[in-house]
Design a protein around this motif. Structure first.
Motif, PDB file in Angstrom:
ATOM      1  N   ILE A   1      34.022  46.056  36.242  1.00 55.59           N
ATOM      2  CA  ILE A   1      34.938  45.072  37.090  1.00 55.59           C
ATOM      3  C   ILE A   1      36.133  45.495  37.541  1.00 55.59           C
ATOM      4  O   ILE A   1      36.710  45.482  38.678  1.00 55.59           O
ATOM      5  CB  ILE A   1      35.144  43.675  36.132  1.00 55.59           C
ATOM      6  N   LEU A   2      37.070  46.220  36.700  1.00 56.55           N
ATOM      7  CA  LEU A   2      38.327  46.493  37.124  1.00 56.55           C
ATOM      8  C   LEU A   2      37.998  47.915  38.111  1.00 56.55           C
ATOM      9  O   LEU A   2      38.837  48.067  39.204  1.00 56.55           O
ATOM     10  CB  LEU A   2      39.097  47.362  36.025  1.00 56.55           C
ATOM     11  N   GLU A   3      37.186  48.532  38.016  1.00 56.56           N
ATOM     12  CA  GLU A   3      36.837  49.854  38.762  1.00 56.56           C
ATOM     13  C   GLU A   3      36.449  49.427  40.326  1.00 56.56           C
ATOM     14  O   GLU A   3      36.989  49.812  41.212  1.00 56.56           O
ATOM     15  CB  GLU A   3      35.430  50.715  38.408  1.00 56.56           C
TER      16      GLU A   3
ATOM     17  N   GLU B   1      31.062  36.714  34.137  1.00 54.89           N
ATOM     18  CA  GLU B   1      29.856  37.875  33.926  1.00 54.89           C
ATOM     19  C   GLU B   1      30.050  38.278  32.625  1.00 54.89           C
ATOM     20  O   GLU B   1      28.750  38.753  32.211  1.00 54.89           O
ATOM     21  CB  GLU B   1      30.276  38.926  34.818  1.00 54.89           C
ATOM     22  N   LEU B   2      31.039  38.090  31.714  1.00 50.24           N
ATOM     23  CA  LEU B   2      30.706  38.820  30.526  1.00 50.24           C
ATOM     24  C   LEU B   2      30.855  37.628  29.335  1.00 50.24           C
ATOM     25  O   LEU B   2      30.751  37.819  28.107  1.00 50.24           O
ATOM     26  CB  LEU B   2      32.061  39.388  30.031  1.00 50.24           C
TER      27      LEU B   2
ATOM     28  N   ASP C   1      40.861  36.313  40.868  1.00 46.72           N
ATOM     29  CA  ASP C   1      39.502  36.707  41.082  1.00 46.72           C
ATOM     30  C   ASP C   1      38.939  37.725  39.831  1.00 46.72           C
ATOM     31  O   ASP C   1      37.813  37.526  39.527  1.00 46.72           O
ATOM     32  CB  ASP C   1      39.106  37.927  42.260  1.00 46.72           C
ATOM     33  N   ILE C   2      39.836  38.607  39.275  1.00 46.19           N
ATOM     34  CA  ILE C   2      39.474  39.422  38.167  1.00 46.19           C
ATOM     35  C   ILE C   2      39.311  38.542  36.890  1.00 46.19           C
ATOM     36  O   ILE C   2      38.088  38.751  36.309  1.00 46.19           O
ATOM     37  CB  ILE C   2      40.552  40.355  37.820  1.00 46.19           C
ATOM     38  N   LEU C   3      40.209  37.718  36.592  1.00 42.14           N
ATOM     39  CA  LEU C   3      40.014  36.989  35.428  1.00 42.14           C
ATOM     40  C   LEU C   3      38.696  35.902  35.632  1.00 42.14           C
ATOM     41  O   LEU C   3      37.978  35.693  34.467  1.00 42.14           O
ATOM     42  CB  LEU C   3      41.039  35.954  35.301  1.00 42.14           C
TER      43      LEU C   3
ATOM     44  N   GLU D   1      37.706  33.486  25.740  1.00 45.71           N
ATOM     45  CA  GLU D   1      39.164  33.541  26.393  1.00 45.71           C
ATOM     46  C   GLU D   1      39.523  34.861  27.185  1.00 45.71           C
ATOM     47  O   GLU D   1      39.192  35.774  26.810  1.00 45.71           O
ATOM     48  CB  GLU D   1      40.040  33.402  25.222  1.00 45.71           C
ATOM     49  N   VAL D   2      40.220  34.429  28.338  1.00 45.98           N
ATOM     50  CA  VAL D   2      40.473  35.495  29.023  1.00 45.98           C
ATOM     51  C   VAL D   2      41.976  35.199  29.667  1.00 45.98           C
ATOM     52  O   VAL D   2      42.162  33.985  30.124  1.00 45.98           O
ATOM     53  CB  VAL D   2      39.600  35.640  30.357  1.00 45.98           C
TER      54      VAL D   2
END
Ligand code: ASP
Length: 453
Positions: A330-332, A372-373, A364-366, A377-378
């Motif tokens: 996701i980060l990539e 997706e995972l 968006d990342i969070l 908690e994020v």
């Protein structure tokens, strides 16, 4: 044979250039001289590179650049005047800059890089001209003619491996070679610069290419200090460091030497000597592959702010094959690089440089990690400072982490996270930015201050 690099403050005025000349003249093995653009003459002054960046910005916006061009030219002019150089060299510099500014601007990044690089390119011509005038057999070398080729990543180019072979033939040239730092040419023949302070990188690439015996890096301090002198007064000077130690320290805020610059010298096993132009007889700091462990387990303490962390927890994360890969993918996809990943059985924290994110990407990342995972908690935390305790000797010593943690506890600093790789060359603590200085002082006192009995 030595490759010798002089930083911007060593080349900022005519009187600094006189010191540079006497350093070069005093040792006939100082053969390749890498130069930066003129840097700051005093606190609050502006580096020529920054003047050029502003000039390029104006040109791209269609604004009038007359004043910007004058402020750049004035810097070279005052040096030329002090050294009584002919004004032809200034006219050459002016017309070079004006030609670049009139060039086509379809790729704004390439345009900016060419203007930025002119700072070192023109200074190398001026320095060579001054050396010649003083009777030295010296010449300017253009990186394209020498075969210094780089990737097409403007502002953070990487050297292409074939460059080393091309550069080897510089050994055959007679006299002192003055080489501009900070940039190379892409295979298409276009200029691309390294990241800021990248003349250190050029010096290291050249040292590797010509198989130098030593890479001397002249700056404006006597040595690399064991801690930032702006945080602790009169810190210890480091006489010898390994490449790994220097890399760790410069990564986390030691600005004396660019953190990317060590790799080429390291690969060729060439020692680096950081020295002071204003005090050349001081031995400086040597950076070598292996050193005698004679200065305690910790060699230096570095710190840097501007980090954030993404914390992800999920029950039974340790059993889920591919969890880490999916997270990093996701980060990539957001083109984000990470710095450290401390983890536990059901949780993982990813530490990133904060300036890669803005609020929308952050959300968006969070959101993607959570959905997706299927994370429990994020969350994201901002404004973290990393403190790096560095020393190859830590491996042979028990209790370093305990001592550092106790020093932080005594200073009332909460540790947000800890990370240590198995090489044990560095130990990282994450703390709130507001606590950074207090934390660094406490750790320095623990490992370096004399114990009073
Ligand atoms: N002049 C460039 C900079 O200021 C490169 C250097 O000095 O090493 O970043």
């Amino acid at each position: 044979m030595k490759v010798v690099k002089f930083g911007g403050s060593s080349l900022a005025t005519g009187s600094q250039l006189k010191k540079v000349l006497s350093i070069v003249e005093s040792d006939s093995t100082r053969k390749i001289i890498v130069v930066s653009a003129p840097g700051k003459r005093f606190a609050g002054d502006i580096k020529v590179t920054d003047l050029l960046i502003e000039c390029a910005r104006k040109a791209l916006n269609g604004e009038d650049v007359t004043e910007s061009v004058s402020s750049v030219i004035e810097r070279y002019e005052s040096i030329a005047l002090e050294l009584q150089l002919s004004f032809e060299i200034i006219e050459e510099i002016r017309s070079h800059l004006l030609n670049l500014l009139n060039a086509e601007k379809r790729s704004s990044n390439h345009f900016v890089d060419a203007i930025k690089a002119s700072g070192e390119d023109n200074h190398a011509k001026l320095v060579a001209n001054y050396f010649q005038k003083r009777g030295l057999n010296a010449k300017y070398i253009n990186p394209k003619d020498a075969g210094l080729f780089v990737t097409n990543e403007t502002g953070h180019a990487q050297v292409l491996p074939e460059s080393y072979e091309h550069l080897y033939s510089l050994r055959e040239q007679s006299g002192v070679l003055v080489f501009p730092g900070f940039f190379g040419y892409t295979k298409e023949g276009v200029i691309a610069t390294f990241s800021r302070s990248g003349s250190d990188i050029t010096g290291s690439i050249l040292a590797n290419g010509v198989r130098a015996d030593l890479y001397e890096n002249f700056t404006d301090v006597d040595a690399v200090y064991s801690v930032n002198p702006n945080i602790v007064e009169n810190p210890n000077e480091i006489s010898e460091l390994t490449y790994r130690e220097m890399r760790e320290l410069s990564y986390a805020g030691f600005s004396v030497f660019h953190d990317e610059a060590l790799i080429p010298a390291f690969r060729a096993g060439i020692p680096v000597n950081v020295k002071n132009t204003n005090n050349p007889s001081a031995p400086g700091t040597r950076i070598v592959s292996r050193r005698v462990q004679n200065n305690g387990p910790v060699v230096g303490i570095a710190s840097d702010k501007g980090f954030c962390s993404i914390y992800v927890s999920k029950y039974l994360m340790n059993r889920e094959i591919g969890f880490g890969r999916k997270l990093l993918t996701i980060l990539e996809q957001f083109e984000i690089s990470y710095e450290h990943i401390p983890s536990g059985i059901d949780e993982i924290t990813i530490i990133l440089r904060q300036d890669q994110l803005h609020s929308e990407t952050e959300e968006d990342i969070l959101e993607r990690i959570k959905s997706e995972l299927n994370a429990d908690e994020v969350k994201m935390e901002h404004n973290i400072s990393l403190i790096m305790i560095v020393g190859e000797g830590m491996k042979q010593n028990v209790g370093i982490t305990a001592r550092a943690a106790k020093a932080l506890a005594n200073a009332g600093v909460n540790i947000e996270m800890i990370n240590q790789g198995s090489s044990e060359v560095s130990l990282m603590f994450g703390v709130k930015e507001a606590n950074e200085k207090k934390a660094v002082k406490a750790i320095y006192e623990e490992f370096f201050a004399p114990v009073l009995v």
